[in-house]
Design a protein around this motif. Structure first.
Motif, PDB file in Angstrom:
ATOM      1  N   PHE A 133       0.859  -1.192   0.000  1.00 54.32           N
ATOM      2  CA  PHE A 133       0.000   0.000   0.000  1.00 54.32           C
ATOM      3  C   PHE A 133       0.887   1.231   0.000  1.00 54.32           C
ATOM      4  CE2 PHE A 133      -2.988   3.193   1.281  1.00 54.32           C
ATOM      5  CZ  PHE A 133      -4.237   2.701   0.898  1.00 54.32           C
ATOM      6  N   GLY A 134       0.494   2.263  -0.762  1.00 52.26           N
ATOM      7  CA  GLY A 134       1.276   3.494  -0.789  1.00 52.26           C
ATOM      8  C   GLY A 134       0.657   4.543  -1.677  1.00 52.26           C
ATOM      9  N   ILE A 149      -8.231   7.339   0.025  1.00 49.12           N
ATOM     10  CA  ILE A 149      -6.978   7.797   0.642  1.00 49.12           C
ATOM     11  C   ILE A 149      -7.108   9.264   1.041  1.00 49.12           C
ATOM     12  CG2 ILE A 149      -4.532   8.274   0.203  1.00 49.12           C
ATOM     13  CD1 ILE A 149      -4.529   5.798  -1.643  1.00 49.12           C
ATOM     14  N   ARG A 150      -7.697  10.053   0.157  1.00 45.12           N
ATOM     15  CA  ARG A 150      -7.855  11.484   0.428  1.00 45.12           C
ATOM     16  C   ARG A 150      -8.874  11.722   1.547  1.00 45.12           C
ATOM     17  NH1 ARG A 150      -9.084  12.757  -4.334  1.00 45.12           N
ATOM     18  NH2 ARG A 150     -11.331  12.937  -4.110  1.00 45.12           N
ATOM     19  N   GLU A 151     -10.048  11.081   1.449  1.00 48.40           N
ATOM     20  CA  GLU A 151     -11.101  11.297   2.446  1.00 48.40           C
ATOM     21  C   GLU A 151     -10.695  10.796   3.826  1.00 48.40           C
ATOM     22  OE1 GLU A 151     -14.622   9.471   0.922  1.00 48.40           O
ATOM     23  OE2 GLU A 151     -15.010  11.080  -0.531  1.00 48.40           O
ATOM     24  N   TYR A 152      -9.919   9.725   3.877  1.00 48.72           N
ATOM     25  CA  TYR A 152      -9.497   9.155   5.151  1.00 48.72           C
ATOM     26  C   TYR A 152      -8.257   9.847   5.719  1.00 48.72           C
ATOM     27  CZ  TYR A 152     -12.600   5.088   4.452  1.00 48.72           C
ATOM     28  OH  TYR A 152     -13.677   4.255   4.278  1.00 48.72           O
ATOM     29  N   ARG A 153      -7.709  10.802   4.959  1.00 50.32           N
ATOM     30  CA  ARG A 153      -6.494  11.530   5.375  1.00 50.32           C
ATOM     31  C   ARG A 153      -5.363  10.559   5.728  1.00 50.32           C
ATOM     32  NH1 ARG A 153      -7.052  16.892   5.881  1.00 50.32           N
ATOM     33  NH2 ARG A 153      -9.142  17.780   6.104  1.00 50.32           N
ATOM     34  N   LEU A 154      -5.121   9.626   4.807  1.00 51.28           N
ATOM     35  CA  LEU A 154      -4.062   8.648   5.030  1.00 51.28           C
ATOM     36  C   LEU A 154      -2.701   9.157   4.593  1.00 51.28           C
ATOM     37  CD1 LEU A 154      -5.894   5.366   4.004  1.00 51.28           C
ATOM     38  CD2 LEU A 154      -5.380   6.184   6.299  1.00 51.28           C
ATOM     39  N   LEU A 175      -6.823   2.644   7.411  1.00 52.65           N
ATOM     40  CA  LEU A 175      -5.974   1.904   6.481  1.00 52.65           C
ATOM     41  C   LEU A 175      -6.408   0.443   6.414  1.00 52.65           C
ATOM     42  CD1 LEU A 175      -3.495   1.783   4.601  1.00 52.65           C
ATOM     43  CD2 LEU A 175      -2.099   1.316   6.624  1.00 52.65           C
ATOM     44  N   GLY A 176      -6.730  -0.139   7.577  1.00 57.56           N
ATOM     45  CA  GLY A 176      -7.149  -1.536   7.622  1.00 57.56           C
ATOM     46  C   GLY A 176      -8.475  -1.799   6.943  1.00 57.56           C
TER      47      GLY A 176
END
Length: 402
Positions: A133-134, A149-154, A175-176
């Motif tokens: 993942f990246g 990724i953007r909405e979860y602020r990862l 992430l999980g």
């Protein structure tokens, strides 16, 4: 035989070349250091802010972004040396949120179009950034997973804003909830692994990540100004951070200095991928430790064997495939940092290791030359390719070799 150092004429030219970037309005200021054996040269240039005449101090506290990554990797290697972790252990006992992974059939797949992971993610996978993942190197919303990724602020899909991050537990739970982009161990993917390393340190050591870093790395190395936020008493040493607006040919504020900075409060999530602030002398201590194979004065932070493993190429060509934007054909990845494997530029000596930070920072060590270079600027990078100020700095550093 005396050890070779740096040539004054080359250092004079470095001053002129770096000053040119400030004179042309490309950034307000910077601090740069080049060191070879006992010869240390520091340039302190320009101002802290574009809109007022406050000189840049040598001890300015910069947002160092991704040159945090090697620091996080050193922390994990300390735990490996204590046998609290092993390289080929699964991370699942420590980070159960990443157990029983599903993997997208392709990067373009919808989030429910997956297959089971062939095996668990290991500590080695995370250190070598092969956890699966990246960052997605594509325009926003090219692929379904980018939206999450953007909405979860990862992180990894734009410049960091630590004050707006979720808490550590929220971050790892989010992430999980997402599938991997590649099978564990299959390919190098940027950024996310650095944050997982920080969580791993926290869970294995039983201490907050920042506390572990302070006790085991920063205090032994005398890195008194390196942390995940800038205390109010030191705001006067903090540069304003800028992006360059190519439409107007001017600097736009990305992050202000002082109480409104995203690095002013302690962050909800201490990011091992890019959250630290530091000074030129603090980071010089860290790079000297790495050049000296884990030793700094009387302190042995890591063993020689660990540093040699970390700074050697850990990727196969198929694992590097798709990462040409970061590596070209001249670089690869060790454990938590880049490693030069082929010389295409003056400064790309095979065995040279380090990394660059998206907020305008660069720090590399060349063991063959006994050389350390660190550049701290306050202008964000425009792309994963190094900006001209980086390549100019490195060209001058190598031009100054005796």
């Amino acid at each position: 035989m005396t050890q070779k150092g740096l040539v004054k004429s080359g250092l004079d030219r470095m001053h002129q070349v770096l000053s040119g970037h400030i004179e042309r309005g490309q950034m307000p200021g910077m601090v740069a250091l080049v060191s070879r054996h006992d010869d240390v040269h520091v340039e302190v240039l320009g101002n802290l802010h574009a809109d007022r005449n406050e000189r840049m101090p040598r001890d300015a506290i910069f947002r160092i972004a991704s040159i945090t990554k090697p620091v996080a990797a050193v922390a994990v290697m300390i735990l490996i040396e204590e046998c609290k972790l092993r390289l080929d252990d699964s991370i699942e006992p420590w980070i159960p949120e990443l157990a029983n992974r599903r993997v997208l059939k392709s990067i373009a797949s919808q989030l429910d179009d997956t297959v089971p992971a062939r095996r668990a993610i290991t500590v080695r996978d995370v250190l070598s950034y092969r956890m699966g993942f990246g960052s997605v190197m594509a325009m926003p919303d090219t692929y379904p997973i980018q939206k999450h990724i953007r909405e979860y602020r990862l992180g990894g899909d734009g410049p960091p804003h630590p004050a707006k991050a979720p808490t550590t537990n929220e971050w790892i739970q989010r992430l999980g909830s997402l599938p991997l982009m590649a099978q564990p161990g299959e390919k190098w993917l940027y950024n996310t692994s650095g944050d997982v390393l920080g969580i791993l340190v926290e869970r294995v050591s039983g201490k907050p990540f920042g506390t572990f870093l302070r006790e085991r790395i920063f205090e032994p190395l005398g890195m008194k100004d390196t942390a995940f936020n800038v205390p109010a008493s030191e705001f006067h040493r903090m540069p304003t951070s800028y992006t360059f607006n190519h439409a107007t040919n001017k600097l736009d504020v990305y992050d202000p200095a002082g109480p409104e900075s995203s690095w002013a409060p302690p962050p909800p999530f201490e990011s091992g991928a890019g959250g630290l602030v530091s000074t030129i002398d603090d980071f010089f201590a860290f790079t000297r430790m790495m050049l000296n194979k884990g030793r700094f004065g009387r302190e042995q932070v890591l063993s020689r064997a660990s540093v040699e493993l970390m700074t050697s190429d850990q990727l196969t060509p198929p694992q590097r495939e798709g990462a040409e934007l970061f590596f070209g054909s001249h670089s690869s990845w060790g454990l938590g940092m880049g490693v030069n494997i082929h010389r295409e530029e003056i400064y790309q000596t095979p065995g040279r290791f380090g990394w660059d930070g998206g907020t305008g920072t660069s720090a590399w060590v060349d063991p063959a030359e006994g050389l350390i270079g660190i550049l701290l600027t306050q202008r964000l990078m425009d792309s994963p390719e190094p900006p001209r100020v980086f390549t100019d700095f490195w060209t001058q550093a190598y031009s100054a070799l005796e």
